[in-house]
Design an enzyme around this catalytic site. Structure first.
Site, PDB file in Angstrom:
ATOM      1  N   LYS A  17      28.500  22.028 -33.706  1.00  0.00           N
ATOM      2  CA  LYS A  17      28.316  22.470 -35.146  1.00  0.00           C
ATOM      3  C   LYS A  17      28.497  24.053 -35.192  1.00  0.00           C
ATOM      4  CE  LYS A  17      24.884  21.258 -38.667  1.00  0.00           C
ATOM      5  NZ  LYS A  17      25.653  20.431 -39.573  1.00  0.00           N
TER       6      LYS A  17
HETATM    7  N1  PPE Z   1      29.205  15.364 -40.411  1.00  0.00           N
HETATM    8  C1  PPE Z   1      29.300  16.755 -40.594  1.00  0.00           C
HETATM    9  C2  PPE Z   1      30.497  17.422 -40.940  1.00  0.00           C
HETATM   10  C3  PPE Z   1      28.006  17.515 -41.033  1.00  0.00           C
HETATM   11  O1  PPE Z   1      28.098  18.732 -41.534  1.00  0.00           O
HETATM   12  C4  PPE Z   1      26.860  16.847 -40.857  1.00  0.00           C
HETATM   13  C5  PPE Z   1      25.629  17.417 -41.292  1.00  0.00           C
HETATM   14  C6  PPE Z   1      26.867  15.636 -40.275  1.00  0.00           C
HETATM   15  C7  PPE Z   1      27.998  14.871 -40.079  1.00  0.00           C
HETATM   16  C8  PPE Z   1      25.456  14.481 -40.063  1.00  0.00           C
HETATM   17  O2  PPE Z   1      24.893  15.085 -39.086  1.00  0.00           O
HETATM   18  P1  PPE Z   1      23.274  14.862 -38.809  1.00  0.00           P
HETATM   19  O3  PPE Z   1      22.528  15.849 -39.804  1.00  0.00           O
HETATM   20  O4  PPE Z   1      23.019  14.957 -37.593  1.00  0.00           O
HETATM   21  O5  PPE Z   1      23.165  13.354 -39.227  1.00  0.00           O
HETATM   22  N2  PPE Z   1      25.596  18.339 -42.148  1.00  0.00           N
HETATM   23  C9  PPE Z   1      24.501  19.392 -42.256  1.00  0.00           C
HETATM   24  C10 PPE Z   1      24.874  20.511 -43.027  1.00  0.00           C
HETATM   25  C11 PPE Z   1      24.850  20.270 -44.392  1.00  0.00           C
HETATM   26  C12 PPE Z   1      25.067  21.639 -45.350  1.00  0.00           C
HETATM   27  O6  PPE Z   1      25.422  21.675 -46.458  1.00  0.00           O
HETATM   28  O7  PPE Z   1      24.616  22.498 -44.723  1.00  0.00           O
HETATM   29  C13 PPE Z   1      23.101  18.739 -42.416  1.00  0.00           C
HETATM   30  O8  PPE Z   1      23.117  17.538 -43.018  1.00  0.00           O
HETATM   31  O9  PPE Z   1      22.088  19.126 -42.439  1.00  0.00           O
END
Ligand code: PPE
Length: 304
Positions: free
Chosen positions: A157
């Site tokens: 990330k």
């Molecule tokens: N894909 C991406 C690209 C992504 O950024 C997230 C989380 C996910 C999938 C889902 O991952 P998880 O949170 O582990 O289920 N995106 C984070 C950032 C959002 C933002 O705008 O800042 C979040 O959901 O916290």
């Protein structure tokens, strides 16, 4: 955003207003930093952080992938998260740990700069709107291709990875949609700008395999919950046209939680409202995060 009172910055709690960095902050120039997004929910036994261990572990894995060294242990970060939530007297919040290079050496070799760690917490309601959560949102297939595994490290990330997400998000919003759905280099469905994606077709739940996408912790939770409910879940490639004819479609992520999608590129998905499987998963998910499902207690890290 709703600001809080204190931010944890390199081992100390400082006032929200004082959490500033120099203009030569390396990560600001070149985007190499790693972060997490975690949610803390109100439960009967006090605030509980959903899958905190997995999020902290992913933060350290992200750092490892991009050669960054976090100057704290995972347990120290966990304690710092507790401290920050308590200092701000919050019962429900979003938690944003970020690791970034400071100032010193410009240029593309970042490792000579000091590594900074900050933990920010604030109240963050429904990511795609309360109405979106209830009734579903409208998505646009992005004209921007999602990362390729060997261009950007998609299991990490990384701050800079989100330029691609922002291009997609801006395009979708400027064209009147709520969110972007991105395709990978092969043209198959990848993920949302900040969420993983699931479809339901003929009673089977499908989600893309974790190749060029972020391995979402919510995604993993959804798969586990669905299988525990006796539903069939397949991790396999999904084509764009399959999205158009899906019976149900939803996005999931820490911020987005489980958000139904009711329309993609002016094609109505299913009945144009959240379908029964999406609703069921949403219902169980919100009970789980609020500590109401004993079976998933091990996913909750209570703020001590
Ligand atoms: N894909 C991406 C690209 C992504 O950024 C997230 C989380 C996910 C999938 C889902 O991952 P998880 O949170 O582990 O289920 N995106 C984070 C950032 C959002 C933002 O705008 O800042 C979040 O959901 O916290």
């Amino acid at each position: 955003m709703v600001k809080a009172d204190y931010i944890w910055f390199n081992g100390e709690l400082i006032k929200w207003e004082d959490a500033k960095v120099h203009i030569l902050t390396h990560t600001l120039h070149y985007g190499l930093g790693v972060f997490e997004g975690i949610r803390c929910y109100k439960t009967e036994k006090g605030p509980a952080i959903f899958r905190n261990h997995e999020h902290i572990e992913r933060l350290f894995n992200s750092a490892k992938i991009v050669y960054m060294k976090i100057p704290y242990s995972q347990e120290e970060i966990r304690q710092a998260i507790f401290e920050t939530i308590k200092a701000n007297k919050l019962t429900e919040c979003y938690i944003r740990p970020i690791v970034f290079y400071g100032m010193g050496a410009m240029g593309l070799y970042p490792l000579k700069n000091e590594v900074n760690v900050a933990i920010i917490v604030w109240e963050w309601g429904a990511y795609l709107g309360e109405e979106g959560l209830q009734k579903g949102i409208r998505c646009k297939i992005s004209s921007f291709t999602r990362h390729h595994v060997n261009i950007s490290m998609t299991k990490a990330k990384v701050c800079g990875n989100y330029v691609n997400s922002q291009l997609a998000k801006i395009e979708a919003l400027e064209e009147g949609y709520d969110e972007a759905l991105m395709l990978d280099v092969d043209g198959t469905v990848s993920e949302g700008s900040g969420e993983n994606v699931f479809i339901v077709r003929k009673g089977v739940i499908k989600t893309p395999p974790p190749l060029g996408i972020l391995e979402g912790i919510t995604r993993d939770s959804v798969i586990t919950i669905a299988r525990d409910l006796g539903l069939e879940v397949r991790e396999e490639k999904i084509t764009r046209d399959e999205v158009y004819i899906a019976d149900e479609l939803f996005l999931c992520g820490t911020a987005a939680e489980i958000t139904p999608v009711r329309e993609v590129d002016r094609r109505i998905i299913g009945a144009g409202e959240p379908g029964p499987i999406t609703r069921k998963l949403q219902e169980v998910f919100f009970r789980v995060v609020r500590g109401m499902e004993p079976k998933y207690q091990h996913w909750l890290d209570y703020v001590e």
